[in-house]
Design an enzyme around this catalytic site. Sequence first.
Site, PDB file in Angstrom:
ATOM      1  N   GLU A 331     -10.385 -18.439  -5.679  1.00  0.00           N
ATOM      2  CA  GLU A 331     -10.528 -17.621  -4.473  1.00  0.00           C
ATOM      3  C   GLU A 331     -12.004 -17.417  -4.143  1.00  0.00           C
ATOM      4  O   GLU A 331     -12.779 -16.973  -4.994  1.00  0.00           O
ATOM      5  CB  GLU A 331      -9.896 -16.240  -4.679  1.00  0.00           C
ATOM      6  CG  GLU A 331      -8.413 -16.253  -4.961  1.00  0.00           C
ATOM      7  CD  GLU A 331      -7.882 -14.861  -5.273  1.00  0.00           C
ATOM      8  OE1 GLU A 331      -6.682 -14.641  -5.084  1.00  0.00           O
ATOM      9  OE2 GLU A 331      -8.673 -13.986  -5.696  1.00  0.00           O
ATOM     10  N   CYS A 332     -12.379 -17.709  -2.932  1.00  0.00           N
ATOM     11  CA  CYS A 332     -13.706 -17.418  -2.388  1.00  0.00           C
ATOM     12  C   CYS A 332     -14.824 -17.881  -3.326  1.00  0.00           C
ATOM     13  O   CYS A 332     -15.150 -19.055  -3.361  1.00  0.00           O
ATOM     14  CB  CYS A 332     -13.824 -15.930  -2.054  1.00  0.00           C
ATOM     15  SG  CYS A 332     -15.102 -15.593  -0.804  1.00  0.00           S
ATOM     16  N   GLY A 333     -15.445 -16.995  -4.095  1.00  0.00           N
ATOM     17  CA  GLY A 333     -16.509 -17.410  -4.997  1.00  0.00           C
ATOM     18  C   GLY A 333     -16.059 -18.459  -5.988  1.00  0.00           C
ATOM     19  O   GLY A 333     -16.818 -19.380  -6.323  1.00  0.00           O
TER      20      GLY A 333
END
Length: 444
Positions: A331-333
Amino acid sequence: MKAFMLAGVSSGIGKTTISMALMSVFNNVSPFKVGPDYIDPGFHEFITGNKSYNLDIFMMGEQGVKYSFYKHHKDISIIEGVMGLYDGMDNSLDNNSSAHIARFLGVPVILVLDGVGKSTSIAAQVLGYKMLDPRVNISGVIINKVSSAKTYAIFKEAIEKYTGVKCLGFVEKNDKLNISSQHLGLLQASEVEDLREKLSILKNLVLQNIDLKEIEKIASEQTRTFNENETEIEPPLYISYLKDRYVGKIIAIAQDRAFSFYYNDNIEFLEYMGFKVKYFSPLKDSKVPECDIIYLGGGYPENFAEELSNNKEMFNSIRKNYEQGKNILAECGGFMYLSNGIEQIEGKVYQMCGLVPCVVNMTNRLDISRFGYILINNKNDIEIARGHEFHYSKLKAVLEDTRKFKAVKKDGRTWECIFNEKNLYAGYPHIHFFGSYKFIEEVF
């Protein structure tokens, strides 16, 4: 049951610092945060020593919010609101706002407003918040940035005379209490210089100028009670069928300074489903622990890009697990870490893991076009998850677009959001498992 919500008339009004102060003076606090934010819960945990949980009707559903709130209640629950009291997903009053959550859970609201540049007019502000939705129990106000006790007395007289709402105290202006902002709101607790000193100052101001006995009385007498045998403290029926489904399976979760954005309810739900949780550090470890699934959450990999890029052994370990067919959720990072590289604002590119065929370009602005709550649909256009996006980066050099899931905004806008190549699922969305059980079944 003792509980209350501390909500502001707007963002930047001081509700986070006052929430921290109140959490520091009461014993055995259960901290909560309205909305999807990861940063404020970190401060809550730093102060109370207890886990903090998000309350979000859009991502968790009403039963999920009830379950988390009741399950994690200790001696007193303190809920920190988000933005202004009535600010949510739209202009209705059932809009996932702080007011909506407070009304739904039956907890009193203590409203935070500032005393800058006003006198009697402050009463009109309180009255407006009280009248907009009479179902919301605004039980008291705390006034921030007050110049003196004499000024507070003027505010108190006006508010109580014209609104009937109790004034519970004030916090004086103090430049030493400033906490810088970054990305999602505030710096992570571990990064705030002299945080303990700031908290000590704030705690003393609260002890001097806020009526803690009255707050505790409000929390005790005005909170809806519940029966511990009610189904409200059982897992929502729509996720309970997953109990123990993955007994014997191990999930390895990235956890360090670069990757720390996880919902506590998500981690506990993994354990509820039977997973054994192991943690590892992409910054410092040389390999992923023995596992069946890898989960890389969000954080700030761009702040540690050089260190992450230098740890080639970890890259090799993650690639090996992928090649062995182990599912990976990022997720994301975590997604940025699995890309070909992170390009910093000044133009330097740091090589990353290389499982997602793109480069992530850091910017100095929030990507408004991809900001906020989203539904996530599969290739058949069926909703399978709920989450939100919030990032200061954009994609470039997408060599092969393997995004197979679609983000859908309430206004009808859509975009492809999650790369899915074989056993890899990686994208910008942060997902709450309570509203994403169909996605969980596919990934896990």
